[in-house]
Write an enzyme that holds these catalytic residues in place. Structure first.
Site, short mmCIF file in Angstrom:
data_model
loop_
_atom_site.label_atom_id
_atom_site.label_comp_id
_atom_site.label_asym_id
_atom_site.label_seq_id
_atom_site.Cartn_x
_atom_site.Cartn_y
_atom_site.Cartn_z
N GLY A 17 -0.47 4.33 -18.77
CA GLY A 17 -1.13 4.74 -20.01
C GLY A 17 -1.11 3.72 -21.13
O GLY A 17 -2.00 3.69 -21.97
N GLU A 58 4.64 1.55 -26.40
CA GLU A 58 4.40 2.87 -25.80
C GLU A 58 3.05 3.41 -26.25
O GLU A 58 2.67 3.22 -27.41
CB GLU A 58 5.48 3.85 -26.28
CG GLU A 58 6.59 4.14 -25.28
CD GLU A 58 6.19 5.15 -24.21
OE1 GLU A 58 5.01 5.18 -23.80
OE2 GLU A 58 7.06 5.89 -23.77
N ASP A 59 2.38 4.12 -25.36
CA ASP A 59 1.13 4.77 -25.75
C ASP A 59 1.40 5.96 -26.67
O ASP A 59 0.80 6.10 -27.72
CB ASP A 59 0.33 5.20 -24.51
CG ASP A 59 1.20 5.92 -23.46
OD1 ASP A 59 2.38 6.21 -23.74
OD2 ASP A 59 0.68 6.16 -22.36
N ASP A 105 6.25 11.87 -27.21
CA ASP A 105 6.07 13.32 -27.28
C ASP A 105 7.45 13.96 -27.50
O ASP A 105 7.94 14.02 -28.62
CB ASP A 105 5.40 13.74 -25.97
CG ASP A 105 5.04 15.21 -25.89
OD1 ASP A 105 5.11 15.90 -26.90
OD2 ASP A 105 4.67 15.68 -24.79
N PHE A 113 -2.54 18.04 -26.29
CA PHE A 113 -2.63 17.08 -25.18
C PHE A 113 -3.86 16.20 -25.38
O PHE A 113 -4.98 16.69 -25.44
CB PHE A 113 -2.69 17.80 -23.84
CG PHE A 113 -2.46 16.86 -22.69
CD1 PHE A 113 -1.18 16.44 -22.36
CD2 PHE A 113 -3.53 16.36 -21.97
CE1 PHE A 113 -0.96 15.55 -21.32
CE2 PHE A 113 -3.33 15.47 -20.92
CZ PHE A 113 -2.05 15.06 -20.60
N VAL A 114 -3.62 14.92 -25.51
CA VAL A 114 -4.72 13.99 -25.80
C VAL A 114 -4.97 13.05 -24.62
O VAL A 114 -4.08 12.79 -23.80
CB VAL A 114 -4.44 13.16 -27.08
CG1 VAL A 114 -4.44 14.05 -28.31
CG2 VAL A 114 -3.12 12.40 -26.99
N ASP A 173 -4.39 9.56 -19.66
CA ASP A 173 -5.15 10.31 -18.65
C ASP A 173 -4.79 11.78 -18.62
O ASP A 173 -3.79 12.22 -19.17
CB ASP A 173 -4.87 9.73 -17.26
CG ASP A 173 -3.49 10.15 -16.74
OD1 ASP A 173 -2.50 9.99 -17.50
OD2 ASP A 173 -3.39 10.64 -15.61
N ARG A 209 -9.06 7.79 -18.78
CA ARG A 209 -8.40 6.59 -19.33
C ARG A 209 -9.39 5.64 -19.99
O ARG A 209 -9.04 4.87 -20.88
CB ARG A 209 -7.69 5.82 -18.21
CG ARG A 209 -6.49 6.52 -17.60
CD ARG A 209 -5.72 5.53 -16.73
NE ARG A 209 -4.79 6.18 -15.83
CZ ARG A 209 -3.57 6.62 -16.16
NH1 ARG A 209 -3.14 6.50 -17.39
NH2 ARG A 209 -2.78 7.17 -15.26
P1 5GP Z 1 7.89 12.18 -23.68
O1 5GP Z 1 8.96 11.77 -22.71
O2 5GP Z 1 8.05 11.58 -25.05
O3 5GP Z 1 7.75 13.68 -23.74
O4 5GP Z 1 6.52 11.71 -23.10
C1 5GP Z 1 6.16 10.41 -23.03
C2 5GP Z 1 5.09 10.19 -21.99
O5 5GP Z 1 4.41 11.40 -21.64
C3 5GP Z 1 4.02 9.29 -22.52
O6 5GP Z 1 4.32 7.94 -22.29
C4 5GP Z 1 2.80 9.76 -21.74
O7 5GP Z 1 2.77 9.12 -20.48
C5 5GP Z 1 3.03 11.22 -21.54
N1 5GP Z 1 2.36 12.04 -22.57
C6 5GP Z 1 2.94 12.68 -23.61
N2 5GP Z 1 2.03 13.33 -24.35
C7 5GP Z 1 0.83 13.09 -23.76
C8 5GP Z 1 -0.51 13.47 -24.08
O8 5GP Z 1 -0.82 14.18 -25.06
N3 5GP Z 1 -1.48 13.01 -23.25
C9 5GP Z 1 -1.21 12.23 -22.16
N4 5GP Z 1 -2.26 11.84 -21.43
N5 5GP Z 1 0.04 11.84 -21.84
C10 5GP Z 1 1.05 12.27 -22.63
#
Ligand code: 5GP
Length: 171
Positions: free
Chosen positions: A39, A94-95, A98, A147-148, A154, A160
């Site tokens: 991502g 990081e993209d 969350d 969720f984006v 993706d 993507r």
């Molecule tokens: P975390 O561990 O902070 O919950 O999530 C981090 C990872 O979850 C991100 O690097 C990404 O890959 C995925 N992620 C979290 N939120 C989203 C979202 O809204 N859309 C997408 N496509 N991936 C997400």
């Protein structure tokens, strides 16, 4: 797609600003930008072109989503960096952050290897979804807990290629 959250022109303007900030922070050094596959790749390739000092790039792959829209809570390292980061100035690119679990896991993994410095740049920050406290040095946009997709992000490997960040219609 339900709505466009961040159009392409706002993304490119903000990425340019982040690149300038990173350039000033690291001037005189050669930082290593660490991107998270898959991502984070689109963001990295734009960001690196807005950074005007020499820098290196490397990639690793983590998994916590398994193709769905909810974090599984368990982070796995699928493939590691090729670079020895000991003594290096490392910037995690990081993209999206969350729950923060992925970033917390990654920080721990990289800190063990004793980089000279370790900072984080995240394009998107879902502040309200945070489950663990993680510091982000450079943030592109704070966004709501939706969720984006797009700009590298993706849903089940789709979307993507969208040039903007959009909210997915889950109905
Ligand atoms: P975390 O561990 O902070 O919950 O999530 C981090 C990872 O979850 C991100 O690097 C990404 O890959 C995925 N992620 C979290 N939120 C989203 C979202 O809204 N859309 C997408 N496509 N991936 C997400």
């Amino acid at each position: 797609m339900r709505e466009i959250l961040i159009p392409a022109d706002r993304l490119s303007a903000r990425v340019l600003e982040l690149g300038h900030q990173i350039t000033e922070t690291y001037r005189g050094t050669t930082p290593l930008l660490v991107s998270i596959l898959k991502g984070g790749v689109v963001f990295l390739t734009d960001l690196m072109r807005s950074i005007s000092i020499p820098h290196h790039i490397d990639f690793l792959q983590l998994s916590s989503y398994d193709g769905g829209t909810k974090s599984t809570g368990t982070v796995r390292l699928l493939s590691d960096l090729a670079t020895d980061i000991g003594g290096r100035d490392v910037l995690i690119v990081e993209d999206i952050v969350d729950t923060g679990l992925t970033l917390q896991y990654l920080r721990k993994q990289l800190e063990i290897r004793q980089p000279k410095s370790l900072r984080v740049c995240a394009l998107l920050n879902k502040v309200e979804a945070r489950q663990v406290d993680v510091h982000i040095d450079f943030v592109g946009f704070d966004i709501p807990s939706q969720f984006v997709v797009g700009y590298g992000l993706d849903y089940d490997e789709k979307y993507r290629n969208l040039p903007y960040i959009g909210v997915l219609d889950m109905k």
